[in-house]
Design an enzyme around this catalytic site. Structure first.
Site, PDB file in Angstrom:
ATOM      1  N   GLU A 136       0.840  -1.193   0.000  1.00  0.00           N
ATOM      2  CA  GLU A 136       0.000   0.000   0.000  1.00  0.00           C
ATOM      3  C   GLU A 136       0.875   1.243   0.000  1.00  0.00           C
ATOM      4  O   GLU A 136       1.959   1.233   0.571  1.00  0.00           O
ATOM      5  CB  GLU A 136      -0.921   0.001   1.232  1.00  0.00           C
TER       6      GLU A 136
ATOM      7  N   HIS B 231      -8.179   1.163   2.166  1.00  0.00           N
ATOM      8  CA  HIS B 231      -7.919   0.959   3.592  1.00  0.00           C
ATOM      9  C   HIS B 231      -8.781   1.896   4.442  1.00  0.00           C
ATOM     10  O   HIS B 231      -8.277   2.683   5.254  1.00  0.00           O
ATOM     11  CB  HIS B 231      -6.438   1.171   3.911  1.00  0.00           C
TER      12      HIS B 231
END
Length: 531
Positions: free
Chosen positions: A263, A281
């Site tokens: 990420e 997220h």
């Protein structure tokens, strides 16, 4: 003089006001965390630092934090804090481990609904002027089987919400007892059964060596055709390459992913697939959750700075400063005893029984209990600390009992820890010598005398000739140095054990080589943090 706290990230005004109301001298600069140089210049003025994720608390920054006593992270993750460096400098690091639970659980339910009805794809289709009712044929949740992997705080909330949707819920969790499962209303199953029976699978476990790629290529192949997978926990729990292949083949009908192995995930093969719902997220991203964790951290930091009370600390037990001086070695011993049985136990734990003998029975056994339980549970959840461990044990239906007694035997004091599972009991005892070093003194009822080392190997076997030679030759052949070697046996020709302290982790192939000799009943690598 009032304690001084710096808030260097975007915490709510309500939280900042809590500091003021409690008499704390607070500086609120929500963008300062992004300016590393200026933060380093001013950090030395403050007793406390309240942050979210933008501020990076590095060892370099902490060199300038001459007066810093506590770091408070509003949220559960502390990846942006050098915990080891803070601990060395005597700085407490606190977090708020449960503030985001409802929000994350609700996001998982929302993602499940979205992938079941293909809502995002249908939204874009309709917005583009199409009316494709036949294309977006979804599935109902009612009556479907939801497999929940991880029945902790968040997983338990997901189970409750799914039951409200009239789903049948099955759950897999190494620490889930039958009693706790019954209370939750979920059917307790083994991992393989969950894969085979679930229409939907949702993940709610931390990322550890044991859980990494828990949904592997092999696991995905064992799932029911047409399954839908939801991951709002951690990236890395799913073999993403295998998931893409299964989505393309249709074996997996859909996936809803809030987290990714890397990420930020700005490019990913799943983005090209129509049967996938993705979010960046967002599991903990609601106003309520952000407000809750900000308020909690302000209260915790204020309590510590004004009264010395410690809550949700990751690197310090919840004990007074006076107690800590005496109890420090015993707390480490309790953690090591718990870590030993935690690494040895793979069945669900029903009970943890802790016996305190002699002088240690007069100490703060609640803190020692928490240390022991944290040691047990860290094997599957490295985010557990002394504060959260008792809560998590209670949630999983683990019965923790404590017994204290006066001095018996040759030691002035010792702790004996016994873990009870459906199939067996495991026990280990230890003491602290005058040098302050924890030692193991009994395993499986067999007396030994072994210091605790960061890396160890534990073996069990029958008391026959050649065991020492086999261990020494095998380790030596692979260049592994044995720092200490301890043996014990129940009786001549009976059960025997060995504990080896080694300078580095022993590779899996070396352990397999020892097992292949046929001389050992078990060969286990062990790791002890802080030893």
């Amino acid at each position: 003089m009032a304690p001084k706290v710096l808030v260097s990230d975007k915490l709510s005004e309500t939280a900042v006001q809590i500091f003021r109301d409690r008499g704390i001298d607070v500086t609120f600069e929500p963008d300062l965390g992004k300016d590393k140089e200026r933060l380093a210049k001013v950090i030395g003025e403050y007793d406390g630092l309240a942050i979210r994720s933008a501020t990076k608390v590095t060892e370099k920054l902490l060199r300038n934090a001459k007066n810093l006593k506590v770091i408070g992270r509003a949220g559960i993750g502390v990846d942006n804090v050098d915990l080891a460096a803070a601990s060395k400098r005597g700085i407490i690091v606190m977090n708020t481990p449960f503030g985001n639970s409802i929000t994350t659980a609700e996001h998982a339910i929302a993602m499940m609904m979205a992938v079941a009805r293909q809502i995002p794809e249908a939204h874009y289709s309709t917005r583009s002027g199409k009316w494709e009712k036949s294309r977006f044929m979804g599935v109902e949740l009612t009556g479907k089987t939801l497999g929940v992997i991880g029945a902790g705080n968040i997983g338990s909330i997901v189970i409750d919400r799914a039951l409200g949707l009239k789903m049948k819920v099955i759950a897999y969790d190494p620490f889930l007892s039958q009693e706790r499962a019954d209370k939750l209303g979920a059917e307790k199953v083994e991992f393989e059964e969950l894969l085979a029976r679930s229409d939907f699978i949702t993940l709610h476990v931390p990322l550890t060596d044991k859980t990494r790629n828990i949904l592997s290529r092999e696991a995905i192949a064992k799932m029911k055709p047409g399954v839908r997978i939801i991951n709002c926990a951690r990236g890395g729990l799913i073999d993403e390459e295998a998931l893409v292949e299964a989505l393309k083949s249709g074996h997996v009908a859909g996936a809803a992913l809030d987290v990714f192995a890397e990420e930020p995930a700005t490019q990913h093969p799943v983005f090209e697939l129509p049967n996938v719902v993705t979010t960046p997220h967002l599991g903990a991203s609601t106003r309520e959750a952000q407000e809750n964790v900000a308020i909690q951290i302000a209260e915790q930091m204020s309590d510590y700075l004004l009264t010395g009370a410690v809550q949700n600390a990751l690197n310090m037990p919840s004990v007074t400063a006076e107690e800590a001086k005496v109890m420090g070695p015993w707390i480490r011993l309790a953690q090591h005893l718990g870590a030993f049985v935690g690494q040895m136990t793979e069945e669900p734990i029903k009970a943890v029984n802790i016996l305190y003998n002699g002088q240690v029975a007069e100490m703060n056994t609640a803190a020692l209990n928490a240390a022991a339980i944290a040691g047990v549970m860290k094997a599957v959840n490295p985010e557990v600390n002394m504060v959260s461990a008792p809560v998590l044990a209670k949630e999983r239906g683990i019965d923790v009992t404590t017994t204290t007694q006066g001095k018996t035997g040759v030691f002035d004091a010792y702790i004996k820890l016994t873990v009870v599972t459906p199939g067996r009991e495991r026990s280990i005892a230890g003491t602290v010598f005058s040098d302050g070093k924890p030692r193991f003194i009994q395993i499986k009822g067999i007396n030994i005398d072994s210091e605790v080392a960061p890396y160890m190997v534990y073996t069990t076997n029958k008391d026959v000739p050649g065991i020492i030679g086999t261990l020494g030759q095998t380790m030596g052949a692979h260049g592994i140095n044995i720092a200490n070697f301890t043996l014990g046996r129940s009786e001549r020709g009976g059960d025997a054990i060995a504990l080896l302290s080694v300078d580095e982790p022993v590779p899996a192939e070396v352990l397999d080589e020892l097992r292949a000799t046929g001389k050992f009943q078990s060969v286990r690598p062990l790791v002890f943090e802080g030893a």
